[in-house]
Design a protein around this motif. Structure first.
Motif, PDB file in Angstrom:
ATOM      1  N   LYS A 332      39.296  39.063  54.010  1.00 56.61           N
ATOM      2  CA  LYS A 332      39.798  39.494  52.712  1.00 56.61           C
ATOM      3  C   LYS A 332      41.039  40.356  52.896  1.00 56.61           C
ATOM      4  O   LYS A 332      41.222  41.010  53.924  1.00 56.61           O
ATOM      5  N   THR A 333      41.867  40.333  51.879  1.00 50.10           N
ATOM      6  CA  THR A 333      43.067  41.167  51.882  1.00 50.10           C
ATOM      7  C   THR A 333      43.155  41.958  50.581  1.00 50.10           C
ATOM      8  O   THR A 333      42.614  41.544  49.549  1.00 50.10           O
ATOM      9  N   LYS A 334      43.848  43.068  50.667  1.00 52.58           N
ATOM     10  CA  LYS A 334      44.073  43.907  49.486  1.00 52.58           C
ATOM     11  C   LYS A 334      45.572  43.972  49.228  1.00 52.58           C
ATOM     12  O   LYS A 334      46.355  44.275  50.126  1.00 52.58           O
ATOM     13  N   THR A 335      45.963  43.673  47.998  1.00 51.17           N
ATOM     14  CA  THR A 335      47.376  43.660  47.636  1.00 51.17           C
ATOM     15  C   THR A 335      47.691  44.818  46.700  1.00 51.17           C
ATOM     16  O   THR A 335      46.989  45.028  45.705  1.00 51.17           O
ATOM     17  N   THR A 336      48.727  45.573  47.028  1.00 53.44           N
ATOM     18  CA  THR A 336      49.168  46.691  46.200  1.00 53.44           C
ATOM     19  C   THR A 336      50.662  46.561  45.954  1.00 53.44           C
ATOM     20  O   THR A 336      51.429  46.358  46.897  1.00 53.44           O
ATOM     21  N   ILE A 337      51.052  46.675  44.694  1.00 56.81           N
ATOM     22  CA  ILE A 337      52.463  46.553  44.321  1.00 56.81           C
ATOM     23  C   ILE A 337      53.024  47.940  44.032  1.00 56.81           C
ATOM     24  O   ILE A 337      52.409  48.738  43.317  1.00 56.81           O
ATOM     25  N   TYR A 338      54.180  48.228  44.595  1.00 58.32           N
ATOM     26  CA  TYR A 338      54.817  49.529  44.415  1.00 58.32           C
ATOM     27  C   TYR A 338      56.177  49.372  43.742  1.00 58.32           C
ATOM     28  O   TYR A 338      56.895  48.405  43.971  1.00 58.32           O
ATOM     29  N   ASN A 339      56.482  50.344  42.900  1.00 61.79           N
ATOM     30  CA  ASN A 339      57.834  50.497  42.340  1.00 61.79           C
ATOM     31  C   ASN A 339      58.328  49.276  41.575  1.00 61.79           C
ATOM     32  O   ASN A 339      59.478  48.855  41.717  1.00 61.79           O
ATOM     33  N   THR A 340      57.446  48.697  40.765  1.00 63.87           N
ATOM     34  CA  THR A 340      57.901  47.614  39.894  1.00 63.87           C
ATOM     35  C   THR A 340      58.794  48.196  38.813  1.00 63.87           C
ATOM     36  O   THR A 340      58.825  49.407  38.577  1.00 63.87           O
ATOM     37  N   THR A 341      59.524  47.330  38.156  1.00 71.22           N
ATOM     38  CA  THR A 341      60.465  47.799  37.134  1.00 71.22           C
ATOM     39  C   THR A 341      59.765  48.624  36.060  1.00 71.22           C
ATOM     40  O   THR A 341      60.298  49.610  35.562  1.00 71.22           O
ATOM     41  N   ALA A 342      58.525  48.243  35.732  1.00 72.02           N
ATOM     42  CA  ALA A 342      57.799  48.937  34.658  1.00 72.02           C
ATOM     43  C   ALA A 342      57.325  50.318  35.093  1.00 72.02           C
ATOM     44  O   ALA A 342      57.129  51.201  34.267  1.00 72.02           O
ATOM     45  N   THR A 343      57.110  50.502  36.380  1.00 70.54           N
ATOM     46  CA  THR A 343      56.534  51.771  36.839  1.00 70.54           C
ATOM     47  C   THR A 343      57.521  52.650  37.593  1.00 70.54           C
ATOM     48  O   THR A 343      57.190  53.770  37.944  1.00 70.54           O
ATOM     49  N   THR A 344      58.726  52.150  37.844  1.00 70.23           N
ATOM     50  CA  THR A 344      59.696  52.936  38.599  1.00 70.23           C
ATOM     51  C   THR A 344      60.311  53.995  37.689  1.00 70.23           C
ATOM     52  O   THR A 344      60.999  53.689  36.736  1.00 70.23           O
ATOM     53  N   LEU A 345      60.037  55.229  37.991  1.00 69.96           N
ATOM     54  CA  LEU A 345      60.564  56.346  37.229  1.00 69.96           C
ATOM     55  C   LEU A 345      61.116  57.382  38.210  1.00 69.96           C
ATOM     56  O   LEU A 345      60.687  57.430  39.365  1.00 69.96           O
ATOM     57  N   PRO A 346      62.048  58.224  37.767  1.00 68.45           N
ATOM     58  CA  PRO A 346      62.442  59.341  38.637  1.00 68.45           C
ATOM     59  C   PRO A 346      61.223  60.214  38.924  1.00 68.45           C
ATOM     60  O   PRO A 346      60.598  60.746  37.998  1.00 68.45           O
ATOM     61  N   GLN A 347      60.866  60.328  40.172  1.00 72.49           N
ATOM     62  CA  GLN A 347      59.646  61.049  40.532  1.00 72.49           C
ATOM     63  C   GLN A 347      59.922  62.534  40.736  1.00 72.49           C
ATOM     64  O   GLN A 347      59.659  63.108  41.788  1.00 72.49           O
ATOM     65  N   ASP A 348      60.464  63.142  39.680  1.00 74.45           N
ATOM     66  CA  ASP A 348      60.766  64.569  39.723  1.00 74.45           C
ATOM     67  C   ASP A 348      59.516  65.359  39.358  1.00 74.45           C
ATOM     68  O   ASP A 348      58.847  65.069  38.355  1.00 74.45           O
ATOM     69  N   ILE A 349      59.207  66.372  40.146  1.00 74.89           N
ATOM     70  CA  ILE A 349      58.032  67.207  39.917  1.00 74.89           C
ATOM     71  C   ILE A 349      58.493  68.512  39.276  1.00 74.89           C
ATOM     72  O   ILE A 349      59.337  69.219  39.838  1.00 74.89           O
ATOM     73  N   TYR A 350      57.934  68.814  38.105  1.00 74.45           N
ATOM     74  CA  TYR A 350      58.315  70.017  37.369  1.00 74.45           C
ATOM     75  C   TYR A 350      57.152  71.006  37.312  1.00 74.45           C
ATOM     76  O   TYR A 350      55.992  70.606  37.204  1.00 74.45           O
ATOM     77  N   TYR A 351      57.487  72.282  37.368  1.00 74.38           N
ATOM     78  CA  TYR A 351      56.507  73.355  37.192  1.00 74.38           C
ATOM     79  C   TYR A 351      56.799  74.053  35.869  1.00 74.38           C
ATOM     80  O   TYR A 351      57.954  74.319  35.543  1.00 74.38           O
TER      81      TYR A 351
END
Length: 523
Positions: A332-351
């Motif tokens: 068996k294999t596990k597939t994970t998709i990263y940084n698709t157009t729908a989920t790609t956002l500036p990953q800025d962390i704010y406090y």
């Protein structure tokens, strides 16, 4: 109204009880240092106390926890960026030294060994963490930017491959010179020419080639579907159309196992399309192909597969749209998709550091760490290998030539071959010199990017200092207001308590005298 003794006693007892209540109230105030013990004592004070306590709690959270946590994050980032800047400065100095044309292959090898060590430290600095969170990894604070030895060991147990979609622009196309001295391996003839009838010196070529260098090397080879069409790598424009050749047809892509063979095929015209070199992660083409098929302002996408990973490789999930396929056992294999157009956002962390105030604390990987620092080292290693090769060739030819008398034809013929080798060496040395001169500019660009990131981080730190100073003042102000609203004036309450005790004692004496006399005393 007739005033009886009973009425007087009841009134006296009531008044005594009121005095006792007042004395109890004052005693409680002295004990808990607060004006009220329950909301009903003074509703106005109670409501104001709730609001002020809420303000104090919020300001304390912002000032003593959030702001300090944010400041520590920024301080760790600042230290890491300073280290990175120092490393790049050292690389800049090494590249400047390596640009010296008089250096031998051994000299360059020493410099490149130092540069490789600095490059390794450059990426290791990106794995700095704060309280268990990697500071350059965006939202993926649990994932280092490079694969560790433990990651590679896990990949060996459960193989992982990535299908990576890399976006490139016209500016990513660069050029380099390839010196072909393979003719020196031909059998020498008595007339000083090789087997094709030309002189050895004529056969030494230095050709300008063009390429798109991908972010990784050691890529998977070309894969095709059942129809024989290439499914990896796919070289397209942003809308998915294949790159076309001069005839309007999709450009041919040919895989080469060896970079030298690919460069030679492009240089001598055997390859008229694109040479794909998985081992070096390059798409190479001729100057004619470049001028015909690429234009300023265009952008491209290359989708390729990579399943061979080593310690220190940059994790693609921080940079690219990619699909991870992991073997989890039992077929068996596990597939994970990263940084698709729908989920790609500036990953800025704010406090949250104040009322309706936020501040960014993280610096993103892409702002500082580029694959090019490592890929440049790969180019240097290729140049060094070619220089070592030609130096060995010169040494061998020289030894062979010296086996014959200087006035003999064999000596003269081998000497012509040596001159050709020295011409190749001159080309290669010029290529290396140009490579390192260009690298000086590249390192300066890397340093500028780091300085920009450091400046942005310092600017956020300065803003946070101003916010922290204001929060400190707000905290002091709210606590003073809270104290004024809830706390007692100890001196005043002490005086009132002493006065109430005297009044209570006097009331007891007066009541005692009244209670001793009744109407029967006069009858």
């Amino acid at each position: 109204m007739r005033m009886t003794n009973k009425i007087m006693r009841n009134n006296s007892l009531y008044n005594l009880n009121q005095n006792k209540l007042l004395e109890d109230k004052l005693t409680n105030q002295m004990t808990n240092q607060s004006k009220i013990a329950r909301p009903s004592d003074d509703p106005v004070v109670a409501i104001r106390a709730l609001r002020l306590r809420s303000n104090v709690a919020h300001v304390t959270q912002y000032y003593e926890k959030n702001a300090k946590d944010a400041q520590q994050w920024l301080d760790v980032t600042s230290d890491a960026l300073k280290t990175i800047g120092d490393i790049l400065e050292d690389l800049y100095k090494q590249a400047t030294s390596a640009a010296n044309k008089d250096l031998t292959a051994d000299d360059l090898d020493i410099l490149l060994t130092q540069m490789k060590s600095l490059t390794k430290e450059f990426y290791a600095s990106g794995n700095v963490d704060y309280a268990g969170r990697y500071i350059f990894s965006g939202y993926r604070t649990d994932t280092a930017i490079t694969f560790s030895a433990e990651d590679i060991a896990e990949m060996k147990r459960h193989p992982v491959s990535y299908k990576i979609k890399e976006k490139l622009g016209f500016s990513n196309i660069d050029s380099f010179n390839f010196t072909d001295y393979s003719a020196l391996s031909n059998t020498i003839a008595g007339d000083g020419v090789d087997t094709d009838g030309t002189s050895y010196e004529q056969d030494i070529t230095n050709t300008k080639l063009y390429r798109l260098r991908l972010s990784y090397d050691s890529l998977d080879g070309i894969t095709k579907d059942a129809n024989g069409d290439i499914v990896s790598p796919i070289f397209t424009d942003p809308v998915g159309n294949p790159i076309k050749d001069a005839t309007g047809n999709p450009a041919s892509i040919t895989e080469y196992a060896n970079a030298e063979d690919a460069y030679r095929a492009i240089a001598n015209g055997t390859e008229t399309g694109i040479a794909y070199i998985p081992s070096t992660g390059e798409l190479v083409f001729s100057q004619d192909f470049y001028q015909t098929n690429f234009k300023e302002g265009e952008s491209y996408e290359v989708t390729y597969d990579k399943s061979n990973w080593i310690e220190g490789d940059i994790n693609p999930v921080h940079y690219f749209e990619c699909t991870e396929t992991k073997d989890i056992g039992s077929g068996k294999t596990k597939t994970t998709i990263y940084n698709t157009t729908a989920t790609t956002l500036p990953q800025d962390i704010y406090y949250d550091v104040g009322f309706n105030q936020k501040i960014q604390v993280n610096t993103l990987t892409s702002e500082v760490f580029t694959h090019n620092v490592q890929r440049d080292m790969d180019d240097f290693q290729r140049c060094l290998a070619q220089l070592r090769g030609i130096e060995t060739e010169i040494s061998d030819i020289t030894k062979k030539r010296n086996e014959f008398p200087e006035d003999s034809d064999d000596y003269k013929n081998w000497n012509k071959k040596l001159e050709a080798a020295e011409k190749a060496a001159s080309y290669i040395r010029d290529n290396i010199h140009t490579q390192f001169e260009n690298q000086i500019t590249k390192y300066q660009d890397y340093i500028n990017d780091t300085n920009v990131a450091n400046t942005s981080n310092a600017t956020r730190g300065s803003r946070l200092e101003l916010i922290s100073a204001r929060l400190c003042n707000q905290q002091a102000t709210f606590k003073d207001l809270q104290t004024d609203n809830e706390s007692i004036d100890v001196t005043q309450v002490a005086v009132e308590l002493s006065s109430s005790e005297l009044i209570y004692q006097a009331a007891l004496m007066a009541t005692g005298k009244i209670m001793q006399t009744s109407l029967m005393n006069y009858i």
